[in-house]
Design an enzyme around this catalytic site. Structure first.
Site, PDB file in Angstrom:
ATOM      1  N   HIS A   7      23.622  -3.253  21.694  1.00 28.58           N
ATOM      2  CA  HIS A   7      22.491  -3.820  21.061  1.00 28.58           C
ATOM      3  C   HIS A   7      20.636  -3.806  21.493  1.00 28.58           C
ATOM      4  O   HIS A   7      20.267  -3.249  21.240  1.00 28.58           O
ATOM      5  CB  HIS A   7      23.455  -4.961  20.545  1.00 28.58           C
ATOM      6  CG  HIS A   7      21.661  -5.480  19.554  1.00 28.58           C
ATOM      7  ND1 HIS A   7      21.045  -6.594  20.648  1.00 28.58           N
ATOM      8  CD2 HIS A   7      21.841  -5.922  18.863  1.00 28.58           C
ATOM      9  CE1 HIS A   7      19.946  -7.328  19.692  1.00 28.58           C
ATOM     10  NE2 HIS A   7      20.573  -6.545  18.500  1.00 28.58           N
ATOM     11  N   CYS A  13     -12.139  -2.443   6.357  1.00 27.83           N
ATOM     12  CA  CYS A  13     -12.441  -2.203   7.762  1.00 27.83           C
ATOM     13  C   CYS A  13     -11.432  -3.350   7.713  1.00 27.83           C
ATOM     14  O   CYS A  13     -11.410  -4.078   9.257  1.00 27.83           O
ATOM     15  CB  CYS A  13     -13.618  -2.350   8.402  1.00 27.83           C
ATOM     16  SG  CYS A  13     -14.648  -3.462   7.443  1.00 27.83           S
TER      17      CYS A  13
END
Ligand code: PEP
Ligand code: MG
Length: 872
Positions: free
Chosen positions: A455, A831
């Site tokens: 995992h 932006c």
């Protein structure tokens, strides 16, 4: 039939992943192409959605269909639930549309009760196996379905092993396991207050509900948010006839990839355990052997498996990650999917598939998850320092990267320490899915147990985190938060470094170096640049940021936050003098000091961008963010201004605001103090003139006015800018064009964008503020309540990270539709932080933006996302 909620594997195909989930669709596809798949059926994702709509209940219609499909499955397999001759045993596994490894639940060996155990024990002549299956089932069912912790059962196993004087589970006898099963059932009754269910159908209903429920568990919710997987998708459930890898030494189970998921190298890569079930490999409880060793033990099954790998890779035209079982020498395929891989491997595999003629460059570009590129842009160990360092141990390099940090022992500690700014590495016996947030907060993960497919390894690779696993040399004492390695005791807070490629572990700090775009990374980016239509600029405030962004492919600066140029020691003093000035004269005197700094920085930005556009945004921040708070700094400012400390404190008090984000900031500063706009214009124009002269490149400065909400406001500030700029250009006796544009970050500006466009050369969406003001959420405070919004399923994502296309996006579209007809030359970009988020970039492309602008390290992500958007 109004709805169809169940499909036999033979009824589906790979194109049905929305309905059947990835696992179900691929089991169907493998069945169709004739591969050896234990048969079964898939309960659809729609059934899961319905379960949630019905208040977390499976309704009668769905129940009836499940019962029908159990019968069909019994017919196909010739086995029957609870049968004394030929009992049916099944696995129950989750499978969402997008794979979410380890995030949801699985139950194996379902259908067992004591009678069935006796039957299969007698039939197989292998009572040990039969009782092992039963004790595993009780343990898994109790944990997953009834949420009785695994630890109670593990304790009983440990006690049994100790009583029998054995180290490994496999050394326990049939009788031991039978006793354990009895103890497990007693533990179950003790915890739940009822007997452990014997009826296989009841067991199955419980398991199906548990899988549906696991769609909403905390780790799945975090994983979904990180991976842009909508909650509304739901998970399918696969009920599959069991194949047993734990029936003896001629059985086994494995996980394998058709290419190395860490490096991308072609060739079988994986792990195998004899006499084991799948969970043993994935959970990392036993350290498995390399897949190639399977050839010696099971030559026929191995040869068949190699052929299956070839078929699957050619079929899916991508690297496959498969789970399989060998039962008495016979191969069964339990799962295949496009394998998770490191960013490095993703690039190599995509390029190799093009070279092998399996994929086009367009497809190769579309195969890479832009978010994963992030991990390639982060530092690696300094080669010389690494060479000189002596490893204290070596384990499996499970996910590449360079990790260096203070040791912590729990996921919670990792989170907590990281929140206070510490760099930590998480060292664990093994990780479990609950650890995901702690893993994210760490520089790297080091585990004592587990292989390349454990995992920890899978999750780390998925999140681009560095991971070294299976370091059996560590003598771990988790309880006392310490371990011994190479004769030294390491305690919480001690520093180690480790290399996720080689698996080497080092004592202390190893310095790191910056990453570069080269090789396959460069090749993919070159293709991406060819396919995209939108430009990618960067948000850079300093020459160093601008240079980095240029290296990473930025085609200009979309946002230079000029206030950020004053964070440095020395500069902040002049800035403070400016904001604490009481008269125009005082302010101008301070600005005399600031102007050369700004001009110098602007020159370097222009040079770094080599003629590509540079947008300079005029001062924006709430002023109080910059005022001194330390006595020493206040004294310094008082001395510089020839004032007393008390006088300065009064001025500072006067700058305090109730709501600074909506206070004296943005173009409001230039309205109240036009001399600031004068100074900044001078710096921009003078810098541009100097660099044009020096380099011979025509620089066309872009001046951006922030936080505009009204045409007259923009006109007012623009007048100052234009008068100053024209005077500067005339005085220098040169010809220079420049642009004055505005941010669209106040909803009113979007609503009146036609008016604003009449005075603006460009728009740039400031989606940080636009999000803040559209939602009315403070961008500084939203973190405090957003978690509650996720928990209540009001939001699935942070709207400050992933653009709210419905609301904020609608304002953006409106602004474009209103602005463009008024000023057809208007160029438009974004932006806000969203400019580097792939799904937001896709949206920006769809509404016709000319560019996105994002922080330097996200430039390659935006380039790739823009290409993918253009190719869709
Ligand atoms: C914005 O608001 O999106 C923006 C880019 O400006 P800032 O984050 O500096 O307010
Ligand atoms: Mg803003």
């Amino acid at each position: 039939m109004a709805n169809k909620y169940c499909y036999l594997f033979s009824e589906g195909n790979a194109n049905m992943r929305e309905l059947l989930g990835g696992k179900g669709a691929n089991l169907a596809e493998m069945t169709n192409i004739g591969l050896p798949v234990p048969q079964g059926f898939t309960i659809t994702t729609e059934a899961c959605t319905q379960y949630y709509e019905d208040g977390r209940e499976i309704n009668d219609e769905i129940f009836a269909e499940i019962n029908q499909y159990i019968e069909k499955m019994e017919e196909i397999t010739g086995k029957k639930f609870g049968d004394k001759q030929n009992p049916l045993l099944v696995s129950v596994r989750s499978g969402a549309r997008a794979s979410m490894p380890g995030m949801m639940d699985t139950i194996l060996n379902l259908g067992l009760n004591e009678t069935v155990v006796e039957t299969i024990a007698a039939q197989s002549g292998n009572p040990r196996w039969a009782w092992d299956c039963y004790r595993r089932f009780i343990q898994m069912y109790s944990d997953v379905v009834m949420e009785v912790g695994k630890k109670y059962f593990e304790k009983l196993i440990d006690e049994m092993k100790e009583a029998k004087g054995v180290t490994f589970d496999v050394d326990l006898t049939a009788d031991d396991l039978k006793t354990l099963a009895g103890q497990f059932k007693a533990e179950y009754k003790n915890k739940i207050g009822e007997d452990f269910p014997d009826d296989p159908k009841q067991q199955l209903y419980g398991a199906i509900k548990a899988v549906f429920r696991s769609w909403d568990n905390p780790r799945a919710n975090v994983y979904r948010r990180d991976n842009d997987i909508p909650y509304s998708w739901g998970t399918a459930v696969n009920v599959q006839s069991m194949a047993f890898g734990n029936m003896g030494d001629d059985c086994g189970t494995g996980v394998a990839f058709t290419r190395d998921p860490a490096t991308g190298a072609k060739g079988l890569f994986g792990e195998f355990l004899t006499n084991a079930q799948g969970e043993d490999v994935v959970a990392g409880v036993r350290t498995p052997m390399h897949i190639s060793e399977m050839e010696n033990k099971f030559p026929e099954a191995f040869a068949q498996f190699v052929e299956v790998c070839r078929i699957l890779e050619e079929h899916y035209r991508d690297m496959q990650d498969m789970e399989f079982t060998v039962e008495h020498g016979k191969l069964y395929m339990l799962q295949t999917r496009n394998g998770k891989r490191t960013a490095h491997a993703a690039l190599k595999i995509a390029c190799d598939l093009v070279d092998e003629g399996m994929r086009t460059p367009e497809e190769a570009v579309a195969m890479i998850d832009p978010r994963n590129l992030d991990s390639l842009l982060h530092p690696t160990f300094d080669a010389a320092a690494l060479k000189a360092a002596e490893p204290i141990a070596k384990a499996l390099g499970a996910a590449p990267g360079a990790a260096c940090g203070k040791i912590v022992f729990t996921a919670d500690d990792a989170k907590e320490w990281a929140e206070r700014g510490e760099k930590v590495v998480l060292v664990r016996l093994e990780t479990s899915p609950e650890d995901i947030e702690g893993m994210k907060a760490s520089q790297g993960i080091l585990t004592v147990r587990g292989g390349m497919t454990s995992h920890a390894a899978v999750v780390a690779r998925g999140m681009g985190a560095c991971c070294v696993s299976g370091c059996g040399d560590i003598a771990m004492d988790e309880e006392n938060k310490q371990f011994v390695l190479a004769g030294k005791t390491y305690k919480e807070g001690d520093i180690i470094s480790f290399d996720g490629s080689t698996g080497c572990i080092y004592d202390g700090v190893i310095p790191t170096v910056e990453a570069k775009i080269a090789g396959e990374f460069g090749r993919i980016m070159a293709w991406a640049d060819k396919f995209r239509t939108m430009k990618v600029r960067t948000n850079a405030d300093t020459p160093a940021d601008a240079k980095k962004a240029r290296e990473l492919g930025a085609e200009g600066i979309g946002l230079c936050r000029t206030e950020h140029m004053f964070f440095g020691e020395g500069r902040i003093d002049a800035f403070r003098e400016m904001i604490c000035a009481e008269t125009v004269e005082e302010r101008e005197a301070a600005m005399e000091k600031i102007l050369p700094y700004q001009q110098g920085d602007f020159e370097q930005l222009y040079e770094a961008m080599e003629g590509d556009p540079v947008t300079i945004r005029f001062l924006d921040p709430p002023l109080h963010e910059f005022v001194p708070t330390e006595e020493e700094d206040i004294q310094k400012l008082a001395d510089a201004q020839g004032k007393s400390v008390e006088q300065i404190k009064v001025i500072i008090d006067g700058l305090k605001e109730f709501n600074p984000m909506k206070g004296h900031r943005g173009c409001r500063l230039a309205v109240t103090y036009p001399e600031i706009a004068v100074m900044q214009t001078k710096a921009v124009i003078r810098a541009a003139i100097n660099v044009s002269k020096k380099t011979g490149i025509d620089i066309k400065p872009e001046i951006m006015i922030p936080l505009v909400g009204e045409l007259k406001e923009l006109k007012y500030v623009k007048k100052t800018v234009v008068e100053t700029a024209d005077a500067e250009i005339a005085a220098a006796g040169v010809k220079m064009e420049y642009e004055v544009g505005t941010m669209i970050e106040i909803p009113r500006a979007a609503l009146l964008a036609d008016e604003i466009a009449s005075e603006a050369d460009f728009f740039c969406f400031g989606t940080n503020d636009l999000t803040q003001m559209t939602f009315g959420f403070s961008r500084d405070d939203a973190g405090k309540f957003l978690n509650a919004y996720y928990d209540a399923k009001i939001f699935e994502n942070d709207p400050f990270a992933k653009l709210d296309q419905n609301g904020v996006g609608k304002l953006m579209k409106m602004a474009i539709d209103l602005g463009k007809p008024v000023n057809p030359k208007l160029h438009i970009g974004i932006c806000g932080e969203h400019g580097g988020d792939p799904s937001s970039v896709e949206f920006c492309n769809s509404i016709g933006l000319d560019y996105v602008s994002c922080s330097p390290f996200r430039v390659p992500i935006a380039r790739l996302a823009a290409a993918q958007a253009a190719l869709k």
